[in-house]
Write a protein that holds these residues in place. Sequence first.
Motif, PDB file in Angstrom:
ATOM      1  N   LYS A  30       0.779  -0.924  -0.026  1.00  0.00           N
ATOM      2  CA  LYS A  30       0.075   0.005   0.116  1.00  0.00           C
ATOM      3  C   LYS A  30       0.866   1.422  -0.088  1.00  0.00           C
ATOM      4  CE  LYS A  30      -3.629  -2.670   0.231  1.00  0.00           C
ATOM      5  NZ  LYS A  30      -2.640  -3.401   0.672  1.00  0.00           N
ATOM      6  N   PRO A  31       0.355   2.633  -1.196  1.00  0.00           N
ATOM      7  CA  PRO A  31       0.749   4.030  -0.745  1.00  0.00           C
ATOM      8  C   PRO A  31       0.964   4.474   0.889  1.00  0.00           C
ATOM      9  CG  PRO A  31      -0.443   3.788  -2.087  1.00  0.00           C
ATOM     10  CD  PRO A  31      -0.523   2.150  -1.493  1.00  0.00           C
ATOM     11  N   ARG A  32       0.242   4.240   1.351  1.00  0.00           N
ATOM     12  CA  ARG A  32       0.757   4.382   2.840  1.00  0.00           C
ATOM     13  C   ARG A  32       1.674   3.595   3.518  1.00  0.00           C
ATOM     14  NH1 ARG A  32      -4.634   1.697   2.512  1.00  0.00           N
ATOM     15  NH2 ARG A  32      -4.636  -0.323   4.513  1.00  0.00           N
ATOM     16  N   TYR A  35       6.118   3.872   0.279  1.00  0.00           N
ATOM     17  CA  TYR A  35       5.222   5.031  -1.295  1.00  0.00           C
ATOM     18  C   TYR A  35       6.405   4.179  -2.319  1.00  0.00           C
ATOM     19  CZ  TYR A  35       3.541   8.455  -4.587  1.00  0.00           C
ATOM     20  OH  TYR A  35       2.822   8.652  -5.317  1.00  0.00           O
ATOM     21  N   LYS A  36       7.811   4.104  -2.350  1.00  0.00           N
ATOM     22  CA  LYS A  36       8.167   3.957  -2.987  1.00  0.00           C
ATOM     23  C   LYS A  36       8.499   2.617  -3.111  1.00  0.00           C
ATOM     24  CE  LYS A  36      12.031   7.290  -0.998  1.00  0.00           C
ATOM     25  NZ  LYS A  36      13.277   7.027  -0.558  1.00  0.00           N
ATOM     26  N   CYS A  38       5.749   0.795  -3.479  1.00  0.00           N
ATOM     27  CA  CYS A  38       4.530   0.452  -3.975  1.00  0.00           C
ATOM     28  C   CYS A  38       4.856   0.712  -5.500  1.00  0.00           C
ATOM     29  CB  CYS A  38       3.336   1.706  -3.027  1.00  0.00           C
ATOM     30  SG  CYS A  38       1.901   1.709  -4.084  1.00  0.00           S
ATOM     31  N   LEU A  39       5.639   1.677  -5.888  1.00  0.00           N
ATOM     32  CA  LEU A  39       5.561   2.522  -6.807  1.00  0.00           C
ATOM     33  C   LEU A  39       6.554   1.455  -8.347  1.00  0.00           C
ATOM     34  CD1 LEU A  39       6.763   6.381  -6.744  1.00  0.00           C
ATOM     35  CD2 LEU A  39       4.299   5.236  -7.794  1.00  0.00           C
ATOM     36  N   THR A  59      -1.143   4.609  -7.849  1.00  0.00           N
ATOM     37  CA  THR A  59      -0.874   4.471  -6.468  1.00  0.00           C
ATOM     38  C   THR A  59      -2.503   5.039  -5.586  1.00  0.00           C
ATOM     39  OG1 THR A  59      -0.956   7.152  -6.215  1.00  0.00           O
ATOM     40  CG2 THR A  59       1.090   5.341  -6.207  1.00  0.00           C
ATOM     41  N   SER A 154       8.906   9.436  -5.416  1.00  0.00           N
ATOM     42  CA  SER A 154       8.760   9.695  -3.712  1.00  0.00           C
ATOM     43  C   SER A 154       8.747  10.585  -2.841  1.00  0.00           C
ATOM     44  CB  SER A 154       9.477   8.529  -3.372  1.00  0.00           C
ATOM     45  OG  SER A 154       9.293   8.213  -2.459  1.00  0.00           O
ATOM     46  N   HIS A 157       6.192  13.085  -3.995  1.00  0.00           N
ATOM     47  CA  HIS A 157       4.717  12.808  -2.331  1.00  0.00           C
ATOM     48  C   HIS A 157       5.350  13.720  -1.829  1.00  0.00           C
ATOM     49  CE1 HIS A 157       1.563  10.487  -1.508  1.00  0.00           C
ATOM     50  NE2 HIS A 157       2.464   9.800  -0.447  1.00  0.00           N
TER      51      HIS A 157
END
Length: 493
Positions: A30-32, A35-36, A38-39, A59, A154, A157
């Motif tokens: 999950k992005p939360r 985040y890196k 997840c990408l 995302t 990232s 973001h």
Amino acid sequence: MVKRCVHGTCKSDSRYPDKLHGAKFIPFIKPRQNYKKCLRWIMLCRRPNLSYRLNDMTTETISKNTYVCSKHFHNGIGPSDDYSDPCDAINGEFMKSETTSSNWYARNTSEDGESISCATSVEMLKCHNKETMGVSVQTEETLFSSMEMLSCVSQIHELEVENRKLKEKLNVKKINQSTQTDFLNFSPESVNNSSISGLFKFYTGLEYCRFLLLLNFLFPGSKNEVTYTKSRKEVRNMPVSHQLFLVLCRLRNGLNVKDLAFRFAVKCQTISSVFTSVIKFMYLRLGSLSYWPHRNIIMANMPEEYKNNFPFSMALIDCTEIKTERPSSLLCQSQCFSDYKSTTTMKSLVVCDPRGSIMFVSDLFSGCISDSDICKKSGFFEYLSNLLARGFLLEGDAIMADKGFHIEKELSELGLKINIPPLNSKAHQMTVSDVSKTRKIATHRIHVERAINQIKCFKILQKKLPVSLFHVANDIWFVCAILTNFQDTLLSI
């Protein structure tokens, strides 16, 4: 819930377990959470036939129902310490965790060493534009940026999130500053200078000039002699005029502590400390004065009709009750219960002159006490004896009261008389003279009831007095009664 694998062209589906061959479904990062990562998983799971866009996944579309099957991991079970990512959907390569960034940089950088910009990558990752975005894409190598770009995305973001939080804090601070600026104007001066007519009297019950007289009496030279229950910085920084204004606002309009804290831009504890301390100080200062004038002054200022009917009646007395919250103690409940009001009350004796000005007000007693007992226990007779000794009253002077005051004996011992309506007899009808006297007494005795009503115009006394204010109940009652003397008299000469 049906589980499907989102990796490339994989068709693993939980509805067809015979085709899974023991594979398990691994929740998508999950992005939360990261985040890196997840990408990176989004890039690895892209479909090979989408040459004009990165993927349908972004995302924003990753949810708790997004899965990757264990077939695409190195050990066939799931992420491990060495291989934490699934294989590349294009060529099926596995990369170790520590070399992921460098391998991706070497493989996804174009021949001339250039890569797509971060801003373009962000737009592509979010799939805001499903078209070619005005860029002619010939090969897969120029379509995707390097892991360095992913790192930049990232960071962008994270900076956007931080920027959003800082903007929210800044907006809150601006609102607080504007609120403080607005309510710093809630002061005696600003309210008096308001274009709204009578606003200052609405908040305090006093004219502004009389407020200044009261302020100068309580705090001569703006010297603050109040002993506060809690020494707070906000209390020390608040001018004495604002503190007196605060107390009068609460007395007159019954404003809540939170309401006053919002208006004066201070904490609730500060409001409580100021109110309790200042009301006690006002009780001491105003209680040190004598409000019973000499009999010659009373007679000189009597209304003409009153002087003709009762020239030697110097005062009018009556008792009144204020409602209170029910105490938790059963003993206190029984003592405070009033048969007249059918609720718990506190009772006080009020004495006024023929024009309705307060001359004496007793402390508060429990609601079950009788009118005669309250005269004895309040020290009223001792006060009259002191006035007789000083010449403020003479023998033969009278007190006007209601039928419930059975104090003829005590007054006669002092050499005073009482004017009460004649008692009605069941055996005989009232004579014409008794009816005439009853009407005259009722006509003039109404003014003490008007004086009591003037006290109860302070709305803090109209509500049920909370138990939390019982410790300053006498102070509140006395101050409200005396403040009516700073208002216009009920009757003119």
